[in-house]
Design a protein around this motif. Structure first.
Motif, PDB file in Angstrom:
ATOM      1  N   CYS A   1     -37.474 -50.306  44.739  1.00 14.82           N
ATOM      2  CA  CYS A   1     -37.785 -50.529  43.180  1.00 14.82           C
ATOM      3  C   CYS A   1     -36.465 -50.699  42.632  1.00 14.82           C
ATOM      4  O   CYS A   1     -35.493 -50.083  42.696  1.00 14.82           O
ATOM      5  N   LEU A   2     -36.316 -51.853  41.917  1.00 15.05           N
ATOM      6  CA  LEU A   2     -35.236 -52.430  41.260  1.00 15.05           C
ATOM      7  C   LEU A   2     -35.412 -52.078  39.670  1.00 15.05           C
ATOM      8  O   LEU A   2     -36.304 -52.699  39.235  1.00 15.05           O
ATOM      9  N   ARG A   3     -34.448 -51.672  39.092  1.00 18.75           N
ATOM     10  CA  ARG A   3     -34.328 -51.311  37.604  1.00 18.75           C
ATOM     11  C   ARG A   3     -32.903 -52.109  37.171  1.00 18.75           C
ATOM     12  O   ARG A   3     -32.163 -51.900  37.640  1.00 18.75           O
ATOM     13  N   LEU A   4     -33.150 -52.604  35.874  1.00 20.11           N
ATOM     14  CA  LEU A   4     -31.853 -53.102  35.258  1.00 20.11           C
ATOM     15  C   LEU A   4     -31.272 -52.305  34.115  1.00 20.11           C
ATOM     16  O   LEU A   4     -30.501 -52.995  33.474  1.00 20.11           O
ATOM     17  N   ASP A   5     -31.550 -51.223  33.868  1.00 19.84           N
ATOM     18  CA  ASP A   5     -31.256 -50.588  32.656  1.00 19.84           C
ATOM     19  C   ASP A   5     -30.525 -49.360  33.003  1.00 19.84           C
ATOM     20  O   ASP A   5     -31.322 -48.226  32.102  1.00 19.84           O
ATOM     21  N   PRO A   6     -29.647 -49.072  33.404  1.00 22.55           N
ATOM     22  CA  PRO A   6     -28.626 -49.928  34.009  1.00 22.55           C
ATOM     23  C   PRO A   6     -29.082 -50.452  35.430  1.00 22.55           C
ATOM     24  O   PRO A   6     -29.980 -49.736  36.004  1.00 22.55           O
ATOM     25  N   PRO A   7     -28.553 -51.354  36.190  1.00 17.59           N
ATOM     26  CA  PRO A   7     -28.915 -52.116  37.581  1.00 17.59           C
ATOM     27  C   PRO A   7     -28.674 -50.652  38.460  1.00 17.59           C
ATOM     28  O   PRO A   7     -27.907 -49.988  38.561  1.00 17.59           O
ATOM     29  N   ARG A   8     -29.789 -50.341  39.257  1.00 18.96           N
ATOM     30  CA  ARG A   8     -29.991 -49.651  40.224  1.00 18.96           C
ATOM     31  C   ARG A   8     -30.860 -49.948  41.151  1.00 18.96           C
ATOM     32  O   ARG A   8     -32.082 -50.353  40.681  1.00 18.96           O
ATOM     33  N   ILE A   9     -31.112 -49.106  42.306  1.00 18.59           N
ATOM     34  CA  ILE A   9     -32.248 -49.396  43.110  1.00 18.59           C
ATOM     35  C   ILE A   9     -32.690 -47.891  43.664  1.00 18.59           C
ATOM     36  O   ILE A   9     -32.041 -47.096  44.038  1.00 18.59           O
TER      37      ILE A   9
ATOM     38  N   GLY B   1     -31.354 -54.529  54.528  1.00 11.41           N
ATOM     39  CA  GLY B   1     -30.489 -55.482  54.457  1.00 11.41           C
ATOM     40  C   GLY B   1     -31.360 -56.967  53.521  1.00 11.41           C
ATOM     41  O   GLY B   1     -30.900 -57.355  52.658  1.00 11.41           O
ATOM     42  N   ALA B   2     -32.640 -57.155  54.334  1.00  6.50           N
ATOM     43  CA  ALA B   2     -33.588 -57.851  53.534  1.00  6.50           C
ATOM     44  C   ALA B   2     -33.920 -57.527  52.257  1.00  6.50           C
ATOM     45  O   ALA B   2     -33.925 -58.356  51.264  1.00  6.50           O
ATOM     46  N   LEU B   3     -33.907 -56.181  51.983  1.00  6.66           N
ATOM     47  CA  LEU B   3     -34.538 -56.025  50.636  1.00  6.66           C
ATOM     48  C   LEU B   3     -33.352 -56.206  49.738  1.00  6.66           C
ATOM     49  O   LEU B   3     -33.467 -56.680  48.502  1.00  6.66           O
ATOM     50  N   LEU B   4     -32.283 -55.699  50.075  1.00  6.93           N
ATOM     51  CA  LEU B   4     -31.051 -55.606  49.006  1.00  6.93           C
ATOM     52  C   LEU B   4     -30.925 -57.201  48.654  1.00  6.93           C
ATOM     53  O   LEU B   4     -30.461 -57.514  47.564  1.00  6.93           O
ATOM     54  N   GLY B   5     -30.868 -58.037  49.688  1.00  7.97           N
ATOM     55  CA  GLY B   5     -30.454 -59.440  49.639  1.00  7.97           C
ATOM     56  C   GLY B   5     -31.488 -60.155  48.644  1.00  7.97           C
ATOM     57  O   GLY B   5     -30.979 -60.892  47.495  1.00  7.97           O
ATOM     58  N   HIS B   6     -32.708 -59.692  48.571  1.00  3.89           N
ATOM     59  CA  HIS B   6     -33.907 -60.179  47.846  1.00  3.89           C
ATOM     60  C   HIS B   6     -33.750 -59.617  46.437  1.00  3.89           C
ATOM     61  O   HIS B   6     -33.889 -60.550  45.575  1.00  3.89           O
ATOM     62  N   ALA B   7     -33.170 -58.359  46.344  1.00  5.88           N
ATOM     63  CA  ALA B   7     -33.125 -57.752  44.957  1.00  5.88           C
ATOM     64  C   ALA B   7     -31.898 -58.475  44.155  1.00  5.88           C
ATOM     65  O   ALA B   7     -31.864 -58.766  43.059  1.00  5.88           O
TER      66      ALA B   7
ATOM     67  N   ASP C   1     -31.226 -61.737  44.858  1.00  2.00           N
ATOM     68  CA  ASP C   1     -31.650 -62.978  44.360  1.00  2.00           C
ATOM     69  C   ASP C   1     -32.639 -62.966  43.054  1.00  2.00           C
ATOM     70  O   ASP C   1     -32.486 -64.032  42.479  1.00  2.00           O
ATOM     71  N   SER C   2     -33.277 -61.854  43.218  1.00  2.14           N
ATOM     72  CA  SER C   2     -34.225 -61.812  42.098  1.00  2.14           C
ATOM     73  C   SER C   2     -33.625 -61.277  40.560  1.00  2.14           C
ATOM     74  O   SER C   2     -34.095 -61.413  39.705  1.00  2.14           O
ATOM     75  N   ALA C   3     -32.301 -61.183  40.654  1.00  2.00           N
ATOM     76  CA  ALA C   3     -31.684 -60.434  39.547  1.00  2.00           C
ATOM     77  C   ALA C   3     -30.227 -61.062  39.498  1.00  2.00           C
ATOM     78  O   ALA C   3     -29.158 -60.412  39.829  1.00  2.00           O
ATOM     79  N   PRO C   4     -29.976 -62.226  39.189  1.00  2.00           N
ATOM     80  CA  PRO C   4     -28.792 -63.043  39.242  1.00  2.00           C
ATOM     81  C   PRO C   4     -27.704 -62.418  38.370  1.00  2.00           C
ATOM     82  O   PRO C   4     -26.475 -62.374  38.531  1.00  2.00           O
ATOM     83  N   GLU C   5     -28.033 -61.408  37.442  1.00  2.00           N
ATOM     84  CA  GLU C   5     -27.122 -60.766  36.713  1.00  2.00           C
ATOM     85  C   GLU C   5     -26.519 -59.659  37.085  1.00  2.00           C
ATOM     86  O   GLU C   5     -25.418 -59.076  36.459  1.00  2.00           O
ATOM     87  N   VAL C   6     -27.002 -59.191  38.274  1.00  2.00           N
ATOM     88  CA  VAL C   6     -26.633 -57.958  38.867  1.00  2.00           C
ATOM     89  C   VAL C   6     -25.301 -58.153  39.763  1.00  2.00           C
ATOM     90  O   VAL C   6     -25.616 -58.913  40.620  1.00  2.00           O
ATOM     91  N   ASP C   7     -24.165 -57.672  39.526  1.00  2.00           N
ATOM     92  CA  ASP C   7     -23.025 -57.827  40.530  1.00  2.00           C
ATOM     93  C   ASP C   7     -22.864 -56.788  41.838  1.00  2.00           C
ATOM     94  O   ASP C   7     -22.600 -57.230  42.733  1.00  2.00           O
ATOM     95  N   ALA C   8     -23.645 -55.497  41.383  1.00  2.00           N
ATOM     96  CA  ALA C   8     -23.607 -54.538  42.442  1.00  2.00           C
ATOM     97  C   ALA C   8     -24.888 -53.589  42.604  1.00  2.00           C
ATOM     98  O   ALA C   8     -25.444 -53.171  41.080  1.00  2.00           O
TER      99      ALA C   8
END
Length: 287
Positions: free
Chosen positions: A200-208, A220-226, A228-235
């Motif tokens: 579950c990815l949230r962007l307020d602030p970015p966390r998983i 690794g696949a889930l992190l990579g897709h996360a 990809d789906s949120a280009p504004e997230v750096d980490a």
């Protein structure tokens, strides 16, 4: 411990959300309205406030039931009211509620300042967790055989069934909330047609989190897709329990700096669970 005469304890209502948020902000914590709503006025949760004679909030604490596991969070005492036994009164109210629902094990995440309080109430550190900040530029060593997609509302039942034996408690209500929250994205990993993990990815602030995977390649696949789906997230920060040694080794192998953390505490016997599949816990008042 009894409260001082100028204070009283009551259950929180949704009208208290601004005051609770202000108390969290004063403590340097983020405010997650969705998480607070999950513990107010719900049969499987309780949120209590300590208020003064003017009705101003002096402290807050909450607990939520996940089957045999009860999770305590959102424990804040206003600076001017500390060292008056208020934290102990709030914690007693929450643990009494959780014990009364039949929870066998109570868990929480402790700050260094809060640890002595929890120890006095029978909680102990459960080991050294591994936390890490994974940057977008990291090659996550994703398993090429794993496919990741966005979850649909119809997936919640399958995700809850997958989550239950791994987390050790029933989190279907939490997962339903996330699936309907426009500020969240639930991702599903499949391998050979079977569910192999979710995040579950949230962007307020970015966390998983929650973030579970059968093996590091799925994580690794889930992190990579996360990313990809949120280009504004750096980490994104991950939080692995002590028993996920393969996950910690995976992070180290990626060149990611892994930080030890001993803030997870518990009271009561361990419940059947598969902590080696957990890469990120839920955050905020939900635990």
């Amino acid at each position: 411990m009894r409260l001082p005469a100028d204070l009283s304890l009551r259950d929180a209502t949704l009208h208290d959300l601004p005051a609770i948020g202000a108390l969290r902000e004063a403590a340097g914590w983020s405010v997650h309205d969705w998480a607070l709503r999950a513990v107010i006025g719900q049969p499987d949760a309780r949120c209590v406030l300590v208020v003064d004679g003017a009705g101003d909030v002096a402290a807050v604490g909450s607990g939520i039931v996940y089957g045999p596991i009860g999770f305590i969070g959102n424990m804040v005492v206003a600076e001017g009211h500390r060292r008056r036994g208020i934290g102990s009164a709030v914690l007693t109210a929450i643990t009494t509620f959780l014990d009364g629902t039949g929870c066998l094990r109570l868990e929480l995440n402790a700050t260094a300042e809060g640890r002595p309080l929890y120890e006095r109430h029978g909680f102990a550190t459960i080991g050294t967790s591994a936390t890490a900040r994974v940057g977008r530029d990291v090659d996550t060593a994703a398993d090429a055989a794993v496919t990741v997609r966005g979850a649909r509302a119809s997936d919640v039942g399958a995700v809850a069934a997958y989550d239950l034996p791994r987390f050790g408690g029933e989190r279907r209500r939490l997962l339903e909330m996330v699936s309907h929250d426009p500020a969240a994205r639930m991702l599903i990993a499949e391998s050979g047609g079977d569910l192999a993990g979710y995040a579950c990815l949230r962007l307020d602030p970015p966390r998983i989190g929650p973030f579970l995977a059968d093996r590091p390649g799925v994580a690794g696949a889930l992190l990579g897709h996360a990313f990809d789906s949120a280009p504004e997230v750096d980490a994104l920060r991950v939080n692995l329990p002590p028993d996920n040694r393969d996950g910690a080794a995976w992070l180290t192998g990626l060149g990611v700096e892994v930080e030890p953390w001993d803030g997870r505490m518990a009271r009561g016997p361990q419940v059947p669970r598969r902590e080696e599949t957990i890469y990120g816990m839920a955050v905020g008042a939900l635990g």
